[in-house]
Design a protein around this motif. Sequence first.
Motif, short mmCIF file in Angstrom:
data_model
loop_
_atom_site.label_atom_id
_atom_site.label_comp_id
_atom_site.label_asym_id
_atom_site.label_seq_id
_atom_site.Cartn_x
_atom_site.Cartn_y
_atom_site.Cartn_z
N THR A 171 0.85 -1.18 0.00
CA THR A 171 0.00 0.00 0.00
C THR A 171 0.90 1.24 0.00
O THR A 171 2.09 1.16 0.32
N PRO A 172 0.34 2.41 -0.35
CA PRO A 172 1.15 3.64 -0.27
C PRO A 172 1.74 3.86 1.11
O PRO A 172 2.89 4.30 1.25
N MET A 173 0.97 3.55 2.16
CA MET A 173 1.50 3.70 3.52
C MET A 173 2.56 2.66 3.82
O MET A 173 3.47 2.88 4.63
N GLY A 174 2.46 1.51 3.19
CA GLY A 174 3.51 0.50 3.34
C GLY A 174 4.83 1.00 2.79
O GLY A 174 5.90 0.81 3.38
N VAL A 175 4.75 1.68 1.63
CA VAL A 175 5.96 2.27 1.04
C VAL A 175 6.50 3.38 1.95
O VAL A 175 7.72 3.51 2.14
N ALA A 176 5.60 4.17 2.54
CA ALA A 176 6.03 5.25 3.43
C ALA A 176 6.74 4.68 4.66
O ALA A 176 7.67 5.30 5.19
N LEU A 177 6.33 3.50 5.11
CA LEU A 177 6.92 2.91 6.31
C LEU A 177 8.28 2.26 6.02
O LEU A 177 9.26 2.53 6.71
N THR A 178 8.35 1.43 5.01
CA THR A 178 9.55 0.61 4.79
C THR A 178 10.32 0.98 3.52
O THR A 178 11.37 0.40 3.27
N GLY A 179 9.79 1.93 2.72
CA GLY A 179 10.36 2.16 1.41
C GLY A 179 9.79 1.17 0.41
O GLY A 179 9.08 0.23 0.78
N ASP A 180 10.08 1.37 -0.85
CA ASP A 180 9.56 0.50 -1.91
C ASP A 180 10.39 -0.79 -1.94
O ASP A 180 11.44 -0.85 -2.57
N THR A 181 9.91 -1.81 -1.27
CA THR A 181 10.65 -3.07 -1.22
C THR A 181 10.31 -3.99 -2.39
O THR A 181 10.81 -5.11 -2.45
N THR A 182 9.49 -3.52 -3.34
CA THR A 182 9.26 -4.29 -4.56
C THR A 182 10.31 -4.00 -5.61
O THR A 182 10.34 -4.64 -6.66
N ARG A 183 11.18 -3.03 -5.35
CA ARG A 183 12.13 -2.59 -6.37
C ARG A 183 13.33 -3.53 -6.51
O ARG A 183 14.07 -3.46 -7.50
N TYR A 184 13.55 -4.39 -5.55
CA TYR A 184 14.74 -5.23 -5.56
C TYR A 184 14.62 -6.33 -6.62
O TYR A 184 13.52 -6.76 -6.99
N THR A 185 15.77 -6.78 -7.08
CA THR A 185 15.82 -7.86 -8.06
C THR A 185 16.77 -8.94 -7.57
O THR A 185 17.59 -8.72 -6.68
N GLY A 186 16.65 -10.13 -8.17
CA GLY A 186 17.55 -11.22 -7.82
C GLY A 186 17.38 -11.66 -6.37
O GLY A 186 16.32 -11.47 -5.77
N PRO A 187 18.42 -12.23 -5.78
CA PRO A 187 18.33 -12.70 -4.38
C PRO A 187 17.95 -11.59 -3.41
O PRO A 187 17.32 -11.86 -2.38
N ALA A 188 18.31 -10.34 -3.73
CA ALA A 188 18.02 -9.22 -2.83
C ALA A 188 16.53 -8.96 -2.67
O ALA A 188 16.14 -8.17 -1.80
N ARG A 189 15.69 -9.58 -3.48
CA ARG A 189 14.25 -9.45 -3.27
C ARG A 189 13.84 -9.99 -1.91
O ARG A 189 12.87 -9.56 -1.33
N SER A 190 14.58 -10.96 -1.39
CA SER A 190 14.26 -11.58 -0.11
C SER A 190 14.77 -10.72 1.04
O SER A 190 15.96 -10.41 1.11
#
Length: 279
Positions: free
Chosen positions: A132-151
Motif C-alpha cells: 500500500t502507499p503507507m507501506g511504502v512510506a513505512l519501509t520504502g519501496d521493497t518491490t524494487r529489488y531484483t535477484g536474491p536481494a528481493r528476499s
Amino acid sequence: MIDRTGLASFLRKRRAALQPEDVGMPRGQRRRTSGLRREEVATLCNMSADYYARLERERGPQPSQQMLASIAQGLHLTIDERDHLFRLAGHNPPPRGSSSEHINPGLLRILDRLEDTPAEVVNELGETLRQTPMGVALTGDTTRYTGPARSMGYRWFTDPGARDLYAPEEHAFMTRMYAAGLRGLVTLRGPDSRAAYLAGLLLDSSEEFRRVWEDHEVGIHPHQVKHFVHPEVGALELNCQRLIDPGQAHALMVYTAVPGSESYEKLQVLSVIGAQALR
C-alpha cells in the motif's frame, strides 16, 4: 499459438465484470461505463492504454509472459483465470503454489482497501509482491529489488542498511528468526528449491549467517509487536497481523498502532509524508 479472438473476448468480459471499488479506484459522479475503462485497466497493469486496447481489438504483438502476469494481477484474476489467460495468449501458465507470484484476488481486494494503513503482501521467502502507499512510506519501496536481494532475509545478512529500520535490540532475534525460517523452508521445499539456493548463497557470503545456520534452529516465529526506527518519524511500535493464503504461500501483513498512542500519532504524520512523496 495465440487465440486473438478468445483473448480479446476474455479481456473484455473480465474488464466489464470489475467495478472501480473492486480495485481500490474512485467511482466518480458521472460514470456511465458498466465496468472498468480500458485506461483504468492499463493503469492497474502498468502498461499503456494503447497497448491494452490493441489486445481487446485482436491486434498487436503476442504479449510476453511478464505482460500477461501484470494483466492477470491488474484484472484480479483467480489462479484458474490466470492460467486460461496465458493459454489464450499462446504461453504455458507459470507454476502454482509456493513459487507463484500471482496474488489471490481476495488478498488484493483487502489490500486495495488499506490505503491509509501500512500493509504488504509477501511470499514465503520474504519477497514483497505488493505494498500500500503507507507501506511504502513505512519501509520504502521493497518491490524494487531484483535477484536474491528481493528476499528480506537475504538482505538482512548482505546489506547492512537493511537493519536500519529496526530497533537495535531486535537485531539478534531477527538474525535467528531469518536463519531458522530459511532452514525450515529448505527442509520443506527440498534441495532444488529457491530457498536452498538462497541458503547456499548466504553460506558462501555471510559469516554471521554460517554461525547461526550451524545452530540448526527452527520454529522461531516473528513477534506480533514490531519496533521500527523510521528516518522521518523516529521510533514506532506497531502490531503486525498476518492473513495467510496457504495455497499460494503468501501473507498479507498489516501494521497498526494502538489508538491514542504515540506511535498512532506518528502514523498520522507518516501518512502526510507518504502523500507528499506520491505527489
